[in-house]
Scaffold this motif. Sequence first.
Motif, short mmCIF file in Angstrom:
data_model
loop_
_atom_site.label_atom_id
_atom_site.label_comp_id
_atom_site.label_asym_id
_atom_site.label_seq_id
_atom_site.Cartn_x
_atom_site.Cartn_y
_atom_site.Cartn_z
N VAL A 160 0.85 -1.19 0.00
CA VAL A 160 0.00 0.00 0.00
C VAL A 160 0.88 1.23 0.00
N ASP A 161 0.29 2.37 -0.36
CA ASP A 161 1.08 3.60 -0.44
C ASP A 161 0.80 4.57 0.69
N SER A 162 -0.11 4.21 1.63
CA SER A 162 -0.48 5.17 2.66
C SER A 162 -0.82 4.51 3.99
N LEU A 163 -0.78 5.34 5.03
CA LEU A 163 -1.18 4.95 6.38
C LEU A 163 -2.23 5.92 6.88
N SER A 164 -3.25 5.40 7.52
CA SER A 164 -4.24 6.27 8.14
C SER A 164 -3.80 6.59 9.57
N SER A 165 -4.59 7.40 10.24
CA SER A 165 -4.23 7.83 11.59
C SER A 165 -4.26 6.70 12.60
N ILE A 166 -4.91 5.57 12.28
CA ILE A 166 -4.98 4.45 13.22
C ILE A 166 -4.08 3.29 12.81
N GLN A 167 -3.34 3.46 11.73
CA GLN A 167 -2.45 2.40 11.26
C GLN A 167 -1.00 2.70 11.62
N THR B 122 5.61 -1.30 10.87
CA THR B 122 6.56 -1.88 11.81
C THR B 122 7.57 -2.79 11.11
N ASN B 123 8.74 -2.85 11.71
CA ASN B 123 9.80 -3.78 11.32
C ASN B 123 10.07 -3.80 9.82
N ASP B 124 9.79 -4.92 9.15
CA ASP B 124 10.12 -5.05 7.73
C ASP B 124 8.98 -4.66 6.80
N GLN B 125 7.93 -4.04 7.32
CA GLN B 125 6.83 -3.59 6.48
C GLN B 125 7.23 -2.31 5.74
N THR B 126 6.66 -2.11 4.56
CA THR B 126 7.01 -0.94 3.74
C THR B 126 5.77 -0.31 3.13
N LEU B 127 5.93 0.92 2.71
CA LEU B 127 4.95 1.58 1.84
C LEU B 127 5.53 1.62 0.44
N SER C 47 4.80 3.32 -3.45
CA SER C 47 3.98 4.30 -4.18
C SER C 47 3.08 3.59 -5.19
N ALA C 48 2.00 4.24 -5.55
CA ALA C 48 0.96 3.61 -6.38
C ALA C 48 1.50 3.03 -7.68
N GLY C 49 2.46 3.71 -8.30
CA GLY C 49 3.02 3.24 -9.55
C GLY C 49 4.25 2.36 -9.38
N GLN C 50 4.51 1.91 -8.15
CA GLN C 50 5.66 1.03 -7.86
C GLN C 50 7.00 1.70 -8.18
N VAL C 51 7.06 3.03 -8.00
CA VAL C 51 8.29 3.76 -8.32
C VAL C 51 9.22 3.84 -7.12
N PHE C 52 8.65 4.17 -5.94
CA PHE C 52 9.45 4.33 -4.73
C PHE C 52 8.91 3.46 -3.60
N GLU C 53 9.81 3.18 -2.65
CA GLU C 53 9.45 2.37 -1.49
C GLU C 53 9.99 3.02 -0.22
N LEU C 54 9.20 2.98 0.84
CA LEU C 54 9.59 3.52 2.14
C LEU C 54 9.69 2.38 3.15
N GLY C 55 10.78 2.35 3.89
CA GLY C 55 10.93 1.33 4.91
C GLY C 55 12.24 1.50 5.66
N LEU C 56 12.56 0.51 6.48
CA LEU C 56 13.81 0.52 7.23
C LEU C 56 14.91 -0.13 6.40
N PHE C 57 16.11 0.41 6.48
CA PHE C 57 17.25 -0.17 5.77
C PHE C 57 18.50 0.00 6.62
N LYS C 58 19.49 -0.83 6.34
CA LYS C 58 20.76 -0.77 7.07
C LYS C 58 21.90 -0.70 6.05
N PRO C 59 22.50 0.50 5.84
CA PRO C 59 23.53 0.66 4.81
C PRO C 59 24.91 0.17 5.22
N GLY C 60 25.15 0.06 6.50
CA GLY C 60 26.47 -0.36 6.98
C GLY C 60 26.35 -0.83 8.41
N SER C 61 27.33 -0.49 9.21
CA SER C 61 27.32 -0.92 10.61
C SER C 61 26.82 0.15 11.56
#
Length: 483
Positions: free
Chosen positions: A29-36, A39-44, A46-60
């Motif tokens: 999904v591309d959005s969160l409501s006020s009650i959602q 967490t953890n490995d879940q992501t948002l 975008s509607a056209g599958q262009v961008f993704e939002l989530g947690l990442f670890k680039p190094g140490s």
Amino acid sequence: MNLLSKHWLFLFAIFGLITLTTTASSSSVDSLSSIQSLTNDQTLVSAGQVFELGLFKPGSSGWYLGIWYKKIPVQTVVWVANRDTPLSNSSATLKFRDRGSIVLLDSTGNLTWSSNQTGAIDPVLQLLDSGNLVVRDQNDNDPDKFLWQSFDSPTDTLLPDMKLGWDLRTGLNRNITSWKSSTDPSTGDFSFDLNYRGFPEIFLREKQRIEYRSGPWNGERFSGVPEMNPVSGLRFEFVTTQQEVYYSFSISQQSKSSMISRLFVNPSGNLERYTWIESSQTWNRFWYAPKDQCDSYMECGPYGVCDSNASPVCQCPKGFAPKNLQAWNLRDGSDGCVRKTELECGKDKFLMMKQMKLPQSSTAFVDRNMTLDECRKRCLENCSCTAYANADVSNGGSGCVTWSGDLIDLRNYAEGGQVLFLRLAASDLDNDWTTKRIIIIVASAVGICILLLGLCLLWKRKALLNMCKAKKEVKGTKIFSNH
């Protein structure tokens, strides 16, 4: 309805709400409501599958909440929320808090990052196909009414339709700042920011020290970026109004499906534009700065002109001489140049310098309604004015910009740049004209002498031929008489 039925109905409602929240967070999904929450490995996504939002670890260094390209195999992060406050592990929660602010909480519930308070009653967090993460009211999609957006808080990357510059109404300054290293998103030493004062231009800085200057926008491009020519599908824009001053670029609607472009400051202090090459699955460096010695800020000091095609690269303009001749001869032009002849205000004249990068313009005067002749007159009447130029070179040129005091960070290009009129003492230009006149007179005199000499030789040759002819005729007559 009996008490037991009401109890089961209540439990069913609670279970349904939990299920709805979890489903919205874990599916694509591309959005969160006020009650959602996220967490953890879940992501948002975008509607056209262009961008993704989530947690990442680039190094140490830890875990970060960021945005990256969804379909590009090499993870390319374009925005980081908690760049200076990493999470120790991937157990975190992103959700709304009171007064419509978005918060990122660690595994113990401590606040790691938050947006500003929006005051929204029924807010929605949405990731757009532009890469912009926005907070808006549930029933309002108007971009002008976004309550918060990540585009107002860039990290190291400028995406299409992002603004680099100032909202003068709120004092918001949007600039990009490098990562500390390729694996550490924390705030680095290099930034690219716009100075809106005077004749606006953009500076690349290492901490507070200027490393590179774009030159002011001249209606077609930055005067210090002559290679900034129109590219198919890519459009550059510079806006100056009473409300805002900013630079932006955009991709045409026809090219959005085939062109991916980004501008960013890397940890080494280079400003780079990259485009994605789908066939080779790589990022191609389309443009970068600084690229040569003359891109270094104030390489040749006050009034010194840097020319990468000259040797040495630092040159003094007509009417000037090196301030420190010894250092200059050792190819250190940082002390710049000084005038040979002091100015005499109303008697001064102007030297036309072509294909120039305009001087630093933070204190320049700009009037976009003046003609170039009016600009010249204004500069001549102001004894502290040292140079002038068109503010806009498009459509034949218009507007006026004048400088006072020393001119710094000048550069000459083989192609590109624009005309700058430099104030000189009249004698410096008159002497030059006198020398030219002497050369013309001498050349003309030599030419006339050569012509006269040629005519003289031609006349003598003709006379000699006539004499020979006459002698032959006389000799022939004598021979005929003897017979």
